[in-house]
Design a protein around this motif. Structure first.
Motif, PDB file in Angstrom:
ATOM      1  N   TYR A  43      -7.532  -8.121  -5.280  1.00  0.00           N
ATOM      2  CA  TYR A  43      -6.669  -8.687  -6.307  1.00  0.00           C
ATOM      3  C   TYR A  43      -6.262  -7.565  -7.265  1.00  0.00           C
ATOM      4  O   TYR A  43      -7.117  -6.859  -7.819  1.00  0.00           O
ATOM      5  N   THR A  44      -4.966  -7.428  -7.456  1.00  0.00           N
ATOM      6  CA  THR A  44      -4.436  -6.356  -8.301  1.00  0.00           C
ATOM      7  C   THR A  44      -4.709  -6.630  -9.773  1.00  0.00           C
ATOM      8  O   THR A  44      -4.609  -7.770 -10.232  1.00  0.00           O
ATOM      9  N   ARG A  45      -5.031  -5.592 -10.506  1.00  0.00           N
ATOM     10  CA  ARG A  45      -5.250  -5.702 -11.947  1.00  0.00           C
ATOM     11  C   ARG A  45      -3.934  -5.442 -12.684  1.00  0.00           C
ATOM     12  O   ARG A  45      -3.204  -4.511 -12.339  1.00  0.00           O
ATOM     13  N   ASP A  58     -15.321  -3.677  -9.128  1.00  0.00           N
ATOM     14  CA  ASP A  58     -14.239  -3.375 -10.069  1.00  0.00           C
ATOM     15  C   ASP A  58     -13.793  -1.931  -9.891  1.00  0.00           C
ATOM     16  O   ASP A  58     -14.599  -1.009 -10.022  1.00  0.00           O
ATOM     17  N   ASP A 115      -7.707  -0.189 -10.388  1.00  0.00           N
ATOM     18  CA  ASP A 115      -6.463  -0.867  -9.998  1.00  0.00           C
ATOM     19  C   ASP A 115      -6.689  -2.241  -9.383  1.00  0.00           C
ATOM     20  O   ASP A 115      -5.757  -3.046  -9.341  1.00  0.00           O
ATOM     21  N   GLU A 116      -7.908  -2.514  -8.889  1.00  0.00           N
ATOM     22  CA  GLU A 116      -8.133  -3.738  -8.130  1.00  0.00           C
ATOM     23  C   GLU A 116      -9.474  -4.369  -8.484  1.00  0.00           C
ATOM     24  O   GLU A 116     -10.386  -3.719  -8.994  1.00  0.00           O
ATOM     25  N   ILE A 117      -9.546  -5.655  -8.166  1.00  0.00           N
ATOM     26  CA  ILE A 117     -10.811  -6.383  -8.157  1.00  0.00           C
ATOM     27  C   ILE A 117     -11.054  -6.811  -6.721  1.00  0.00           C
ATOM     28  O   ILE A 117     -10.195  -7.434  -6.089  1.00  0.00           O
ATOM     29  N   ARG A 138     -15.021  -9.364 -17.661  1.00  0.00           N
ATOM     30  CA  ARG A 138     -14.726  -9.682 -16.255  1.00  0.00           C
ATOM     31  C   ARG A 138     -13.660 -10.781 -16.171  1.00  0.00           C
ATOM     32  O   ARG A 138     -13.935 -11.916 -15.794  1.00  0.00           O
ATOM     33  N   ASP A 164      -4.078  -5.544 -16.302  1.00  0.00           N
ATOM     34  CA  ASP A 164      -4.664  -5.687 -17.632  1.00  0.00           C
ATOM     35  C   ASP A 164      -3.783  -5.131 -18.747  1.00  0.00           C
ATOM     36  O   ASP A 164      -3.906  -5.546 -19.908  1.00  0.00           O
ATOM     37  N   HIS A 196      -9.740 -11.751 -14.731  1.00  0.00           N
ATOM     38  CA  HIS A 196      -8.569 -11.438 -13.919  1.00  0.00           C
ATOM     39  C   HIS A 196      -7.369 -12.129 -14.546  1.00  0.00           C
ATOM     40  O   HIS A 196      -7.419 -13.312 -14.908  1.00  0.00           O
ATOM     41  N   TRP A 197      -6.272 -11.386 -14.663  1.00  0.00           N
ATOM     42  CA  TRP A 197      -5.077 -11.895 -15.334  1.00  0.00           C
ATOM     43  C   TRP A 197      -3.936 -12.067 -14.348  1.00  0.00           C
ATOM     44  O   TRP A 197      -3.733 -11.234 -13.448  1.00  0.00           O
TER      45      TRP A 197
END
Length: 369
Positions: A263-265, A240, A243-245, A291, A267, A293-294
């Motif tokens: 994967y871009t966050r 984490d 900005d990213e996962i 945890r 949030d 992801h949106w």
């Protein structure tokens, strides 16, 4: 852990500690007591799916204090029921059996939240005083290498009679099922510690690789190595950043650099915040320990509206479920008002030969990326 393993573990604990006093009943009753905390699944009869799956399950019945209390009480009740059938009885023997039953109830019931603690799903150990979730990423929820020795020892103890404390010659008798149960408990304890050690090792390795590549310098990075399926070695590694996962898969037997999917966050998107403000969004965020992801998409059925999807990214496999096996989907209008009930997403791939081959190749580092 899975229900069968919970029963087996509780039965083997009873067999290891109380077979000499209580005989085969220690195995059978120990297994039944270990199952009791999962009776909280009856909450599904009067709650919606989200609350049942993520809020009430592994709640108060899994708390350390309630478990010890009702476990000891059930052990005392078992003693009372047995005593009704043992008249007349020797007072010294009766006191010994009472203590054994109470300790059996207390310890075997407490095995359940203990096992759950060592899975990524986690459990509410401090319920009802706190709803904080505790999880140690040591074991897969289903692990044959963990459960198989317990099955063998449990069946041996269940179907064989206990020996007396001394043989005919006066020498202390060795009860093989009890001794094997004690060995099985040592084995699963060492296996659990090994799984925990694998998680720590893979997290340390991932941090090192991210630091070497310059990915750890952006406001820090939090790394977790979650178990995947049926074994503790091939890990789903999640990093984490602000900005990213980053999601990758590797094992201690694979010496290649971890391949990361990014994967871009988002949030802070207004539609995401609207979803988090709903009761189900709060429960899901709590259950996943943050945890999530949106994903936000335009809703063609509502001008200016959005479709918002949340996925628990602690779980998932390559090939379509990298962002998680399950989640929630929301529909909002242009003013971020919820349109209808949230939908539950279930995206876990079905078992297949290709999936097991992928796990095997990933375990040994022989897959082709």
């Amino acid at each position: 852990m899975d229900t069968v393993t919970q029963i087996l573990f509780g039965g083997v604990v009873g067999q290891a500690g109380f077979r000499k006093t209580l005989g085969r009943r220690a195995t059978a009753v120990g297994g039944m007591l270990a199952l009791l905390p999962d009776l909280d699944v009856i909450s599904g009869w009067f709650s919606d799916d989200v609350a049942h799956a993520w809020l009430y399950h592994r709640g108060i019945t899994h708390g350390v204090v309630p478990t010890l209390i009702y476990g000891a009480a059930l052990g005392w009740l078992a003693w009372r029921l047995e005593r009704m059938r043992r008249v007349p009885f020797d007072i010294n023997e009766d006191n010994t059996r009472r203590a054994s039953w109470i300790w059996l109830g207390l310890l075997c019931t407490a095995t359940h939240p203990l096992l759950d603690l060592f899975t990524a799903w986690g459990t509410q150990l401090l319920a009802p005083f706190s709803n904080q979730r505790f999880a140690i990423d040591a074991l897969s929820i289903i692990d044959p290498l963990y459960s198989l020795p317990l099955i063998i020892v449990f069946l041996l103890g269940f179907f064989s009679r206990a020996k007396g404390s001394r043989s005919a010659s006066g020498i202390a008798a060795v009860d093989l099922p009890q001794r094997l149960a004690q060995c099985a408990l040592i084995y699963v304890a060492l296996y659990t510690l090994m799984g925990w050690g694998v998680a720590l090792k893979m997290e340390q390795r991932a941090r090192f690789e991210l630091a070497e590549s310059g990915n750890a310098g952006r406001h820090g990075v939090e790394v977790s190595a979650y178990p995947t399926l049926l074994q503790p070695f091939w890990r789903r590694i999640v990093a984490d950043t602000e900005d990213e996962i980053l999601v990758g898969f590797s094992s201690p037997f694979d010496d290649r650099p971890i391949h990361w999917e990014r994967y871009t966050r988002i949030d802070h998107h207004p539609a995401v915040q609207a979803a988090l403000a709903t009761p189900s969004g709060k429960v899901f965020h709590w259950f996943a320990m943050g945890r999530l992801h949106w994903t936000v998409l335009a809703d063609t059925g509502s001008p200016g509206g959005h479709i918002v999807e949340a996925r628990d990214y602690r779980y998932g496999l390559p090939g379509g479920s990298e962002l998680g096996f399950w989640g929630l989907r929301y529909r909002f209008d242009a003013q971020h008002r919820l349109r209808g009930r949230p939908e539950i997403l279930a995206e876990r791939p079905p078992p297949s030969q290709g999936g097991f081959r992928q796990m095997w190749d990933g375990l040994w580092g022989t897959d082709r990326r």
